[in-house]
Motif scaffolding. Structure first.
Motif, PDB file in Angstrom:
ATOM      1  N   SER A   4     -20.830  -3.888  -6.922  1.00 12.12           N
ATOM      2  CA  SER A   4     -21.510  -3.889  -5.628  1.00 12.12           C
ATOM      3  C   SER A   4     -20.547  -4.339  -4.546  1.00 12.12           C
ATOM      4  O   SER A   4     -19.508  -4.954  -4.818  1.00 12.12           O
ATOM      5  CB  SER A   4     -22.723  -4.823  -5.670  1.00 12.12           C
ATOM      6  OG  SER A   4     -22.298  -6.169  -5.807  1.00 12.12           O
ATOM      7  N   GLN A   5     -20.897  -4.045  -3.296  1.00 16.94           N
ATOM      8  CA  GLN A   5     -20.036  -4.449  -2.185  1.00 16.94           C
ATOM      9  C   GLN A   5     -19.912  -5.964  -2.097  1.00 16.94           C
ATOM     10  O   GLN A   5     -18.847  -6.501  -1.808  1.00 16.94           O
ATOM     11  CB  GLN A   5     -20.591  -3.876  -0.873  1.00 16.94           C
ATOM     12  CG  GLN A   5     -20.328  -2.404  -0.690  1.00 16.94           C
ATOM     13  CD  GLN A   5     -18.859  -2.057  -0.728  1.00 16.94           C
ATOM     14  OE1 GLN A   5     -18.053  -2.653  -0.019  1.00 16.94           O
ATOM     15  NE2 GLN A   5     -18.493  -1.088  -1.565  1.00 16.94           N
ATOM     16  N   LEU A  11     -14.797 -10.881  -5.278  1.00 13.28           N
ATOM     17  CA  LEU A  11     -13.597 -10.774  -6.093  1.00 13.28           C
ATOM     18  C   LEU A  11     -12.344 -10.693  -5.228  1.00 13.28           C
ATOM     19  O   LEU A  11     -11.305 -11.282  -5.559  1.00 13.28           O
ATOM     20  CB  LEU A  11     -13.687  -9.548  -7.002  1.00 13.28           C
ATOM     21  CG  LEU A  11     -14.754  -9.584  -8.092  1.00 13.28           C
ATOM     22  CD1 LEU A  11     -14.817  -8.241  -8.820  1.00 13.28           C
ATOM     23  CD2 LEU A  11     -14.486 -10.701  -9.090  1.00 13.28           C
ATOM     24  N   GLU A  12     -12.426  -9.974  -4.122  1.00 14.93           N
ATOM     25  CA  GLU A  12     -11.281  -9.869  -3.224  1.00 14.93           C
ATOM     26  C   GLU A  12     -10.919 -11.217  -2.614  1.00 14.93           C
ATOM     27  O   GLU A  12      -9.742 -11.565  -2.486  1.00 14.93           O
ATOM     28  CB  GLU A  12     -11.575  -8.852  -2.115  1.00 14.93           C
ATOM     29  CG  GLU A  12     -11.589  -7.407  -2.609  1.00 14.93           C
ATOM     30  CD  GLU A  12     -12.041  -6.432  -1.537  1.00 14.93           C
ATOM     31  OE1 GLU A  12     -12.627  -6.893  -0.520  1.00 14.93           O
ATOM     32  OE2 GLU A  12     -11.826  -5.216  -1.708  1.00 14.93           O
ATOM     33  N   GLN A  13     -11.937 -12.000  -2.252  1.00 18.29           N
ATOM     34  CA  GLN A  13     -11.687 -13.327  -1.699  1.00 18.29           C
ATOM     35  C   GLN A  13     -11.034 -14.243  -2.735  1.00 18.29           C
ATOM     36  O   GLN A  13     -10.080 -14.968  -2.433  1.00 18.29           O
ATOM     37  CB  GLN A  13     -12.990 -13.959  -1.211  1.00 18.29           C
ATOM     38  CG  GLN A  13     -12.819 -15.377  -0.666  1.00 18.29           C
ATOM     39  CD  GLN A  13     -14.158 -16.019  -0.319  1.00 18.29           C
ATOM     40  OE1 GLN A  13     -15.180 -15.355  -0.286  1.00 18.29           O
ATOM     41  NE2 GLN A  13     -14.127 -17.315  -0.075  1.00 18.29           N
ATOM     42  N   ILE A  14     -11.559 -14.203  -3.953  1.00 12.14           N
ATOM     43  CA  ILE A  14     -10.981 -15.019  -5.021  1.00 12.14           C
ATOM     44  C   ILE A  14      -9.535 -14.604  -5.274  1.00 12.14           C
ATOM     45  O   ILE A  14      -8.644 -15.457  -5.416  1.00 12.14           O
ATOM     46  CB  ILE A  14     -11.818 -14.882  -6.307  1.00 12.14           C
ATOM     47  CG1 ILE A  14     -13.201 -15.500  -6.108  1.00 12.14           C
ATOM     48  CG2 ILE A  14     -11.110 -15.547  -7.488  1.00 12.14           C
ATOM     49  CD1 ILE A  14     -14.176 -15.200  -7.233  1.00 12.14           C
ATOM     50  N   ALA A  15      -9.280 -13.286  -5.327  1.00 13.43           N
ATOM     51  CA  ALA A  15      -7.927 -12.794  -5.581  1.00 13.43           C
ATOM     52  C   ALA A  15      -6.961 -13.226  -4.481  1.00 13.43           C
ATOM     53  O   ALA A  15      -5.809 -13.593  -4.764  1.00 13.43           O
ATOM     54  CB  ALA A  15      -7.941 -11.272  -5.714  1.00 13.43           C
ATOM     55  N   VAL A  45      -8.474 -11.603 -12.228  1.00 15.56           N
ATOM     56  CA  VAL A  45      -9.707 -12.005 -11.546  1.00 15.56           C
ATOM     57  C   VAL A  45     -10.882 -11.182 -12.055  1.00 15.56           C
ATOM     58  O   VAL A  45     -11.955 -11.722 -12.343  1.00 15.56           O
ATOM     59  CB  VAL A  45      -9.540 -11.867 -10.019  1.00 15.56           C
ATOM     60  CG1 VAL A  45     -10.884 -11.983  -9.307  1.00 15.56           C
ATOM     61  CG2 VAL A  45      -8.573 -12.931  -9.494  1.00 15.56           C
ATOM     62  N   TRP A  46     -10.688  -9.887 -12.181  1.00 15.96           N
ATOM     63  CA  TRP A  46     -11.778  -9.029 -12.683  1.00 15.96           C
ATOM     64  C   TRP A  46     -12.185  -9.429 -14.097  1.00 15.96           C
ATOM     65  O   TRP A  46     -13.375  -9.549 -14.394  1.00 15.96           O
ATOM     66  CB  TRP A  46     -11.327  -7.566 -12.640  1.00 15.96           C
ATOM     67  CG  TRP A  46     -12.310  -6.607 -13.223  1.00 15.96           C
ATOM     68  CD1 TRP A  46     -13.497  -6.186 -12.680  1.00 15.96           C
ATOM     69  CD2 TRP A  46     -12.197  -5.942 -14.483  1.00 15.96           C
ATOM     70  NE1 TRP A  46     -14.115  -5.303 -13.534  1.00 15.96           N
ATOM     71  CE2 TRP A  46     -13.344  -5.131 -14.635  1.00 15.96           C
ATOM     72  CE3 TRP A  46     -11.221  -5.936 -15.490  1.00 15.96           C
ATOM     73  CZ2 TRP A  46     -13.543  -4.334 -15.762  1.00 15.96           C
ATOM     74  CZ3 TRP A  46     -11.423  -5.148 -16.615  1.00 15.96           C
ATOM     75  CH2 TRP A  46     -12.577  -4.358 -16.741  1.00 15.96           C
ATOM     76  N   LEU A  47     -11.223  -9.663 -14.966  1.00 16.06           N
ATOM     77  CA  LEU A  47     -11.534 -10.029 -16.340  1.00 16.06           C
ATOM     78  C   LEU A  47     -12.274 -11.357 -16.425  1.00 16.06           C
ATOM     79  O   LEU A  47     -13.301 -11.469 -17.101  1.00 16.06           O
ATOM     80  CB  LEU A  47     -10.239 -10.114 -17.163  1.00 16.06           C
ATOM     81  CG  LEU A  47      -9.653  -8.791 -17.664  1.00 16.06           C
ATOM     82  CD1 LEU A  47      -8.245  -9.007 -18.212  1.00 16.06           C
ATOM     83  CD2 LEU A  47     -10.535  -8.174 -18.734  1.00 16.06           C
ATOM     84  N   GLY A 215      -4.629  -0.186 -10.714  1.00 11.20           N
ATOM     85  CA  GLY A 215      -4.776  -1.544 -11.212  1.00 11.20           C
ATOM     86  C   GLY A 215      -5.115  -2.576 -10.166  1.00 11.20           C
ATOM     87  O   GLY A 215      -5.158  -3.780 -10.475  1.00 11.20           O
ATOM     88  N   HIS A 216      -5.384  -2.139  -8.935  1.00  7.61           N
ATOM     89  CA  HIS A 216      -5.841  -3.048  -7.891  1.00  7.61           C
ATOM     90  C   HIS A 216      -7.243  -2.695  -7.412  1.00  7.61           C
ATOM     91  O   HIS A 216      -7.728  -3.262  -6.432  1.00  7.61           O
ATOM     92  CB  HIS A 216      -4.860  -3.046  -6.709  1.00  7.61           C
ATOM     93  CG  HIS A 216      -3.472  -3.442  -7.104  1.00  7.61           C
ATOM     94  ND1 HIS A 216      -3.175  -4.670  -7.640  1.00  7.61           N
ATOM     95  CD2 HIS A 216      -2.298  -2.754  -7.063  1.00  7.61           C
ATOM     96  CE1 HIS A 216      -1.877  -4.739  -7.903  1.00  7.61           C
ATOM     97  NE2 HIS A 216      -1.333  -3.587  -7.570  1.00  7.61           N
ATOM     98  N   SER A 217      -7.894  -1.759  -8.095  1.00  7.12           N
ATOM     99  CA  SER A 217      -9.235  -1.318  -7.716  1.00  7.12           C
ATOM    100  C   SER A 217     -10.245  -1.883  -8.704  1.00  7.12           C
ATOM    101  O   SER A 217     -10.265  -1.498  -9.881  1.00  7.12           O
ATOM    102  CB  SER A 217      -9.321   0.210  -7.713  1.00  7.12           C
ATOM    103  OG  SER A 217     -10.663   0.639  -7.630  1.00  7.12           O
ATOM    104  N   PHE A 218     -11.113  -2.779  -8.225  1.00 10.18           N
ATOM    105  CA  PHE A 218     -12.142  -3.337  -9.092  1.00 10.18           C
ATOM    106  C   PHE A 218     -13.119  -2.253  -9.549  1.00 10.18           C
ATOM    107  O   PHE A 218     -13.641  -2.302 -10.667  1.00 10.18           O
ATOM    108  CB  PHE A 218     -12.888  -4.463  -8.378  1.00 10.18           C
ATOM    109  CG  PHE A 218     -12.014  -5.644  -8.035  1.00 10.18           C
ATOM    110  CD1 PHE A 218     -11.320  -6.323  -9.020  1.00 10.18           C
ATOM    111  CD2 PHE A 218     -11.876  -6.066  -6.711  1.00 10.18           C
ATOM    112  CE1 PHE A 218     -10.514  -7.405  -8.715  1.00 10.18           C
ATOM    113  CE2 PHE A 218     -11.074  -7.149  -6.392  1.00 10.18           C
ATOM    114  CZ  PHE A 218     -10.390  -7.821  -7.394  1.00 10.18           C
TER     115      PHE A 218
END
Length: 291
Positions: A4-5, A11-15, A45-47, A215-218
């Protein structure tokens, strides 16, 4: 498994925060391999926030998923992730680089640090160990899955391909690898040092279910995971990444395999990553907000 957005933004903020802390750590401790850390930050981060079935309160649970960072030189970013996930006090990372600290350039033995499944750094060993763990899980009828991140340069090692043959021959379904295909290794372009391309097709030829993604796309990570989840073969996800991802003056520059950022470059990175001033000034890490 759609992202979801709101989940993507989280996830982007955490990364971004994990990236900055890794950069700051490199400056403060003189720890190299920054470019290699940044290329796999999004995948970690995704994992750790979306996939791995783990519990920091019970890190030795027999049913836990296993994760191995076979490219052990990216340990500095893994340490940041594990601290944030609660495997040890986040303030313990303040000892990084000090005499007697357990935190170094590579993951230590699991007996010394919760959340670490294998000491790595000698490239080519993570997949063989992961394969052994996956086979053990099948024999013991335990429901865990084993995930391994390899570097593309690591695929120069014969032990990787011996394990690939063994995993396919044994139809090891509970094993997934991610290759951080940032196109560089220590001394040059990965495809020039040894003929890796076409990498996804090589894994298919070895009997693996294989797919190639950004590899940078969640979103693509999640889609690939969903597509392969029920495949009875071992799984290889080839992640096209950028060394030094997230910092324009570091991206695709192999000097950052060993270079240490200056104070000014840390500040520049903070601006690019939109890091708050209080985070920049901290001597040690603080928990990331999950609101």
């Amino acid at each position: 498994m759609n992202v979801s957005q709101s989940s993507k933004k989280k996830l982007e903020q955490i990364a971004r925060t994990i990236r900055f802390r890794t950069i700051r750590n490199s400056h403060c401790t003189g720890t190299p391999h920054l470019g290699s850390c940044l290329s796999c930050t999004d995948l970690l981060v995704w994992l750790y926030w979306n996939i791995l079935k783990i519990d920091s309160r019970d890190p030795q649970s027999p049913a836990r998923d296993r994760f191995i960072l076979s490219k052990g030189h990216a340990a500095p970013v893994l340490f940041q992730v594990l601290a944030e996930r609660g495997f040890y006090s986040i303030t313990e990372l303040q000892s990084y680089g000090h005499d007697g600290s357990i935190f170094g350039e590579h993951p230590p033995s699991p007996k010394y640090l919760a959340g670490i499944e294998a000491a790595t750094g000698s490239l080519g060993h993570g997949l063989p160990m992961g394969l052994g763990m996956a086979l053990a899980g099948r024999i013991l009828e335990l429901p865990y899955h084993v995930y391994v991140i390899l570097s593309d340069g690591e695929c120069n090692e014969g032990s990787v391909w011996e394990s690939a043959l063994m995993a396919a021959a044994q139809s090891v379904q509970n094993l997934t690898i991610f290759i951080d295909y940032n196109k560089w290794q220590a001394t040059g372009r990965s495809d020039d040092v040894l003929g890796l391309a076409p990498l996804a097709e090589k894994w298919k030829a070895f009997g693996w279910a294989s797919i190639e993604i950004d590899g940078h796309s969640f979103e693509e990570m999640s889609e690939a995971h969903q597509i392969l989840s029920n495949d009875p073969r071992p799984k290889a996800i080839i992640c096209n990444t950028i060394k030094g991802k997230g910092i324009p003056f570091m991206e695709d520059d192999n000097n950052w395999h060993y270079r240490i950022p200056t104070k000014e470059e840390v500040s520049q990175s903070a601006q690019v990553l939109q890091i708050p001033a209080d985070e920049i000034l901290l001597k040690g890490p603080t928990p990331i907000s999950h609101d």
